[in-house]
Write a protein that holds these residues in place. Structure first.
Motif, mmCIF file in Angstrom:
data_model
loop_
_atom_site.group_PDB
_atom_site.id
_atom_site.type_symbol
_atom_site.label_atom_id
_atom_site.label_comp_id
_atom_site.label_asym_id
_atom_site.label_seq_id
_atom_site.Cartn_x
_atom_site.Cartn_y
_atom_site.Cartn_z
ATOM 1 N N THR A 9 20.351 18.234 29.591
ATOM 2 C CA THR A 9 20.706 17.080 30.413
ATOM 3 C C THR A 9 21.925 16.371 29.837
ATOM 4 O OG1 THR A 9 18.418 16.784 31.115
ATOM 5 C CG2 THR A 9 19.874 14.883 31.344
ATOM 6 N N ARG A 12 24.982 18.478 30.536
ATOM 7 C CA ARG A 12 25.370 18.408 31.941
ATOM 8 C C ARG A 12 26.062 17.078 32.226
ATOM 9 N NH1 ARG A 12 20.600 18.012 34.664
ATOM 10 N NH2 ARG A 12 20.975 15.791 34.771
ATOM 11 N N ASP A 13 25.492 15.982 31.713
ATOM 12 C CA ASP A 13 26.084 14.664 31.922
ATOM 13 C C ASP A 13 27.479 14.587 31.309
ATOM 14 O OD1 ASP A 13 23.767 13.962 33.234
ATOM 15 O OD2 ASP A 13 22.965 12.785 31.549
ATOM 16 N N ALA A 15 29.532 17.105 30.782
ATOM 17 C CA ALA A 15 30.435 17.931 31.590
ATOM 18 C C ALA A 15 30.817 17.217 32.875
ATOM 19 C CB ALA A 15 29.786 19.274 31.903
ATOM 20 N N GLN A 16 29.857 16.542 33.498
ATOM 21 C CA GLN A 16 30.161 15.813 34.722
ATOM 22 C C GLN A 16 31.117 14.669 34.446
ATOM 23 O OE1 GLN A 16 26.249 14.821 36.119
ATOM 24 N NE2 GLN A 16 26.078 16.685 37.324
ATOM 25 N N ALA A 17 30.914 13.959 33.341
ATOM 26 C CA ALA A 17 31.813 12.860 32.981
ATOM 27 C C ALA A 17 33.215 13.392 32.705
ATOM 28 C CB ALA A 17 31.275 12.121 31.760
ATOM 29 N N HIS A 18 33.302 14.523 32.023
ATOM 30 C CA HIS A 18 34.600 15.126 31.735
ATOM 31 C C HIS A 18 35.289 15.552 33.027
ATOM 32 C CE1 HIS A 18 37.719 17.378 29.729
ATOM 33 N NE2 HIS A 18 37.438 18.397 30.508
ATOM 34 N N ARG A 19 34.517 16.140 33.923
ATOM 35 C CA ARG A 19 35.068 16.586 35.197
ATOM 36 C C ARG A 19 35.578 15.391 35.989
ATOM 37 N NH1 ARG A 19 31.366 20.244 36.265
ATOM 38 N NH2 ARG A 19 29.884 18.752 37.075
ATOM 39 N N THR A 20 34.851 14.292 35.983
ATOM 40 C CA THR A 20 35.269 13.086 36.699
ATOM 41 C C THR A 20 36.549 12.530 36.100
ATOM 42 O OG1 THR A 20 32.993 12.560 37.259
ATOM 43 C CG2 THR A 20 34.567 10.760 37.369
ATOM 44 N N ASN A 23 39.482 14.730 36.969
ATOM 45 C CA ASN A 23 39.853 14.584 38.375
ATOM 46 C C ASN A 23 40.612 13.291 38.607
ATOM 47 O OD1 ASN A 23 38.645 16.980 39.034
ATOM 48 N ND2 ASN A 23 36.765 16.062 39.824
ATOM 49 N N GLU A 40 38.198 24.155 32.704
ATOM 50 C CA GLU A 40 36.959 23.446 32.997
ATOM 51 C C GLU A 40 35.762 24.408 32.978
ATOM 52 O OE1 GLU A 40 34.973 21.030 36.675
ATOM 53 O OE2 GLU A 40 37.098 20.742 36.313
ATOM 54 N N LEU A 44 32.432 24.406 30.476
ATOM 55 C CA LEU A 44 31.052 24.482 30.951
ATOM 56 C C LEU A 44 30.322 25.676 30.329
ATOM 57 C CD1 LEU A 44 31.571 23.612 34.720
ATOM 58 C CD2 LEU A 44 30.665 22.128 32.925
#
Length: 67
Positions: A9, A12-13, A15-20, A23, A40, A44
């Motif tokens: 978890t 994943r969080d 990676a999502q923060a990095h992706r945001t 972007n 990216e 992951l």
């Protein structure tokens, strides 16, 4: 088992923060280039959020789109 679920978890969080954040650096209306997308995906994969097979499939898909 809970420790593993918590670790996944957190990854994943992250990676999502990095992706945001990556972007947000893109000018509005543009898509990240193939290099950024591969980077990216590599991130992951390194974090264990993608299997090697998933990583290779996604990279191959990006390569096919570029051709």
């Amino acid at each position: 088992m809970n420790a593993l679920a918590e670790e996944m978890t957190l990854r994943r969080d992250y990676a999502q923060a990095h992706r945001t954040s990556s972007n947000q650096r893109q000018p509005s209306g543009t898509q990240p280039g193939a290099t950024e997308q591969v980077n990216e995906l590599a991130l992951l994969w390194q974090q264990g959020l993608l299997t090697e097979q998933e990583y290779r499939q996604q990279v191959a898909s990006l390569k096919n789109e570029a051709e």
